[in-house]
Design a protein around this motif. Sequence first.
Motif, PDB file in Angstrom:
ATOM      1  N   GLY A   1      -8.510 -13.672  -6.750  1.00  0.00           N
ATOM      2  CA  GLY A   1      -9.412 -13.160  -7.790  1.00  0.00           C
ATOM      3  C   GLY A   1      -9.585 -11.659  -7.736  1.00  0.00           C
ATOM      4  N   LYS A   2      -8.974 -11.030  -6.748  1.00  0.00           N
ATOM      5  CA  LYS A   2      -9.078  -9.576  -6.617  1.00  0.00           C
ATOM      6  C   LYS A   2      -7.786  -8.927  -7.096  1.00  0.00           C
ATOM      7  CE  LYS A   2     -12.315  -9.778  -2.853  1.00  0.00           C
ATOM      8  NZ  LYS A   2     -12.525  -9.727  -1.435  1.00  0.00           N
ATOM      9  N   THR A   3      -7.863  -7.622  -7.312  1.00  0.00           N
ATOM     10  CA  THR A   3      -6.649  -6.908  -7.712  1.00  0.00           C
ATOM     11  C   THR A   3      -5.782  -6.644  -6.480  1.00  0.00           C
ATOM     12  OG1 THR A   3      -7.608  -4.733  -7.377  1.00  0.00           O
ATOM     13  CG2 THR A   3      -7.876  -5.721  -9.589  1.00  0.00           C
ATOM     14  N   MET A   4      -4.537  -6.311  -6.763  1.00  0.00           N
ATOM     15  CA  MET A   4      -3.619  -5.965  -5.672  1.00  0.00           C
ATOM     16  C   MET A   4      -4.183  -4.762  -4.908  1.00  0.00           C
ATOM     17  SD  MET A   4      -0.861  -7.125  -4.396  1.00  0.00           S
ATOM     18  CE  MET A   4       0.279  -7.972  -5.475  1.00  0.00           C
ATOM     19  N   ALA A   5      -4.746  -3.806  -5.630  1.00  0.00           N
ATOM     20  CA  ALA A   5      -5.297  -2.613  -4.981  1.00  0.00           C
ATOM     21  C   ALA A   5      -6.415  -2.995  -4.007  1.00  0.00           C
ATOM     22  CB  ALA A   5      -5.821  -1.645  -6.040  1.00  0.00           C
ATOM     23  N   GLU A   6      -7.295  -3.891  -4.435  1.00  0.00           N
ATOM     24  CA  GLU A   6      -8.392  -4.313  -3.544  1.00  0.00           C
ATOM     25  C   GLU A   6      -7.834  -5.026  -2.309  1.00  0.00           C
ATOM     26  OE1 GLU A   6     -12.200  -5.446  -6.220  1.00  0.00           O
ATOM     27  OE2 GLU A   6     -10.338  -6.428  -6.841  1.00  0.00           O
ATOM     28  N   ASN A   7      -6.806  -5.849  -2.528  1.00  0.00           N
ATOM     29  CA  ASN A   7      -6.263  -6.634  -1.406  1.00  0.00           C
ATOM     30  C   ASN A   7      -5.690  -5.783  -0.287  1.00  0.00           C
ATOM     31  OD1 ASN A   7      -6.916  -9.019  -2.637  1.00  0.00           O
ATOM     32  ND2 ASN A   7      -4.862  -9.436  -3.400  1.00  0.00           N
TER      33      ASN A   7
ATOM     34  N   LYS B   1       0.843  -1.211   0.000  1.00  0.00           N
ATOM     35  CA  LYS B   1       0.000   0.000   0.000  1.00  0.00           C
ATOM     36  C   LYS B   1       0.874   1.256   0.000  1.00  0.00           C
ATOM     37  CE  LYS B   1      -4.047   1.914   2.271  1.00  0.00           C
ATOM     38  NZ  LYS B   1      -4.907   1.814   3.461  1.00  0.00           N
ATOM     39  N   GLU B   2       1.919   1.205   0.786  1.00  0.00           N
ATOM     40  CA  GLU B   2       2.809   2.371   0.898  1.00  0.00           C
ATOM     41  C   GLU B   2       3.539   2.638  -0.422  1.00  0.00           C
ATOM     42  OE1 GLU B   2       2.682   4.146   3.709  1.00  0.00           O
ATOM     43  OE2 GLU B   2       4.143   5.593   2.937  1.00  0.00           O
ATOM     44  N   LEU B   3       3.858   1.574  -1.136  1.00  0.00           N
ATOM     45  CA  LEU B   3       4.621   1.724  -2.391  1.00  0.00           C
ATOM     46  C   LEU B   3       3.713   1.769  -3.621  1.00  0.00           C
ATOM     47  CD1 LEU B   3       7.543  -0.836  -1.756  1.00  0.00           C
ATOM     48  CD2 LEU B   3       7.702   1.671  -1.722  1.00  0.00           C
ATOM     49  N   GLN B   4       2.419   1.932  -3.428  1.00  0.00           N
ATOM     50  CA  GLN B   4       1.467   1.735  -4.533  1.00  0.00           C
ATOM     51  C   GLN B   4       1.745   2.613  -5.752  1.00  0.00           C
ATOM     52  OE1 GLN B   4      -2.655   3.022  -3.678  1.00  0.00           O
ATOM     53  NE2 GLN B   4      -1.887   3.478  -1.639  1.00  0.00           N
ATOM     54  N   ASP B   5       2.319   3.793  -5.544  1.00  0.00           N
ATOM     55  CA  ASP B   5       2.585   4.658  -6.707  1.00  0.00           C
ATOM     56  C   ASP B   5       3.668   4.075  -7.615  1.00  0.00           C
ATOM     57  OD1 ASP B   5       0.711   6.342  -5.766  1.00  0.00           O
ATOM     58  OD2 ASP B   5       2.102   7.829  -4.930  1.00  0.00           O
TER      59      ASP B   5
ATOM     60  N   MET C   1      -1.057  -1.762  -9.602  1.00  0.00           N
ATOM     61  CA  MET C   1      -2.018  -2.167  -8.580  1.00  0.00           C
ATOM     62  C   MET C   1      -3.247  -2.860  -9.168  1.00  0.00           C
ATOM     63  SD  MET C   1      -0.527  -1.434  -5.807  1.00  0.00           S
ATOM     64  CE  MET C   1      -1.765  -1.503  -4.511  1.00  0.00           C
ATOM     65  N   ASP C   2      -3.338  -2.890 -10.519  1.00  0.00           N
ATOM     66  CA  ASP C   2      -4.516  -3.510 -11.124  1.00  0.00           C
ATOM     67  C   ASP C   2      -4.289  -4.975 -11.506  1.00  0.00           C
ATOM     68  OD1 ASP C   2      -2.642  -2.864 -13.002  1.00  0.00           O
ATOM     69  OD2 ASP C   2      -4.065  -2.128 -14.507  1.00  0.00           O
ATOM     70  N   VAL C   3      -3.143  -5.535 -11.123  1.00  0.00           N
ATOM     71  CA  VAL C   3      -2.891  -6.941 -11.466  1.00  0.00           C
ATOM     72  C   VAL C   3      -3.819  -7.849 -10.666  1.00  0.00           C
ATOM     73  CG1 VAL C   3      -0.471  -6.667 -12.144  1.00  0.00           C
ATOM     74  CG2 VAL C   3      -1.040  -7.083  -9.735  1.00  0.00           C
TER      75      VAL C   3
END
Length: 572
Positions: free
Chosen positions: A344-350, A329-333, A337-339
């Motif tokens: 079955g969820k994206t990295m962003a959702e997780n 989350k901290e490194l999301q930029d 994040m859409d992988v």
Amino acid sequence: MKKKQLRSHQWFGREGKMGMIYRSWMRNQGIPDNQFDGRPVIGICNTWSELTPCNAHFRELAESVKKGVYEAGGFPLEFPITSLGETMMRPTAMLFRNLASMDAEETIRANPLDGVVLLCGCDKTTPSSLMGAASVNLPTIVVSGGPMLNGKYQNTDIGSGTHVWKFSEDLRSGKMTPRQFSMAEACMSRSRGHCMTMGTASTMASMIESLGMTLPGGAAIPAADSRRKVLAQLAGRRIVGMVEEDLKISDIITREAIENAIVVNAGIGGSTNLVIHLTAIAGRVGVKIDLDDYDKLGSNVPLLVNLLPSGKYLMEDFYYAGGVPVVIKELQDLLHMDVITANGKTMAENVSDAECYNKDVIATVADPIQEAAGIAVLRGNLAANGAIIKPSAATEALMVHKGKAVVFENINDFYAKIDNPDLDIDENSIMVLKNVGPKGYPGMAEVGNMPLPKKLLAKGVEDMVRISDGRMSGTAYGTVVLHVSPEAAVGGNLALVQDGDIIELDVPNRKLQLHVADDELERRRSQYSRENGKDARGYVKLYVDHVLQADQGADMDFLVGKSGSYVAKDNH
Ligand code: FES
């Protein structure tokens, strides 16, 4: 689900002779036929072994996976594959990583499996299992065995590996007695699980999580924590869903996911061994990664995780602080994040609700432990195809350094000379170890962090520049240049270095240069003869003949890529 959609139906759904053969012997385990025909058959690929102490609790973990598989309507079948115990195997577990991957690959492909759960823990069991599974490419999820609880010695936390290196130097220099050394041995490994520093096993578990190959939060839960079993059970449930969705390894381990793993590894201060294993895994899924990708993507990433060997805490603390989801989350930029990930969820959702509970353990991008971490890739005439160094584990003052080479022709030569009081060496010398690479050792052992000479330890010297074609334990530290490619055993310039040659290390400019004129190097080359591997037989011969260099992941040339899961022929 229609039966014809299941791969296992090609075995268990057959009529006549072959159907009888495939089903009848399975029934001798007391299993009714409607258990295995028409339900997703889930292989639990178990690297359990009492010779792999880090994975010795895996039979229990497999039972939790089975519960989950049954709950979701699948049928679990547990099977063993070659298990590689890092601390036991000689000459090095790495020699057998590719062998174990072949075992995983062929066992998965040959059997009536629709999906696979990989149980991994100790250093090599994770990459070997995943490399093999990736070459088959069924729906697959990984359950790591979890790290040991923090080591405790004289009311202080001590970490696997890292404190072995520290204490053994203390013993050699007389700062520690043999009795204290022996007490520390018991205090360090006090629970089930793998090394609890950010060594290779924790790095691999974190890599699996950042690739999206496990359930969120799966890397850091201690092996002894009941939530590790919960994770295994939930993974058992989830793999059945992955089979139904046909969510395969190649859908998850994409180039973007691999780039994420490189960035996260920099953020956690992960092991240099990630380079060799992730490159090999990428090769299996058909993604071309080269050393420059590690430098380009990872070397400007801030170091966020304050764990040994780069920092001071251990995996148990990392889990309580929030673990890998907080780092992602901290490194999301810096991440894709859409992988899609195994759940079955994206990295962003997780990671959307990830929260840090201890900023001393997991820092922020705004206030990191170190501005730029990761792996630096060095080039020059001493490493035409690259070498690596982990700056966060090195000494700042040695990052730009010129010194005289003190050469060890192989590991035996090193041990014969290192504590000789007459050895011509001082703290400005550069220690050079040859013939510990993939073909040279063979197996590319973790001997690159050579112990310092006793006489310099006694003077209080704590670090020196060391260069080799070998690897370093993920738990180790120091200004250690590793993975020099091409290695000495295939005639790389490393083979030509002599005592007294001047070597220049310049990490900011990514340079590793041997200051010897080209014509002199050619003269030395004409007198150099190679003899490695001449006595090898069996698997070792196959390995020496086919292993690729470190910059290509040290996989074997004929294992790169995948054959898929289809097997055209019956067995009778
Ligand atoms: Fe198994 Fe360190 S020895 S993880």
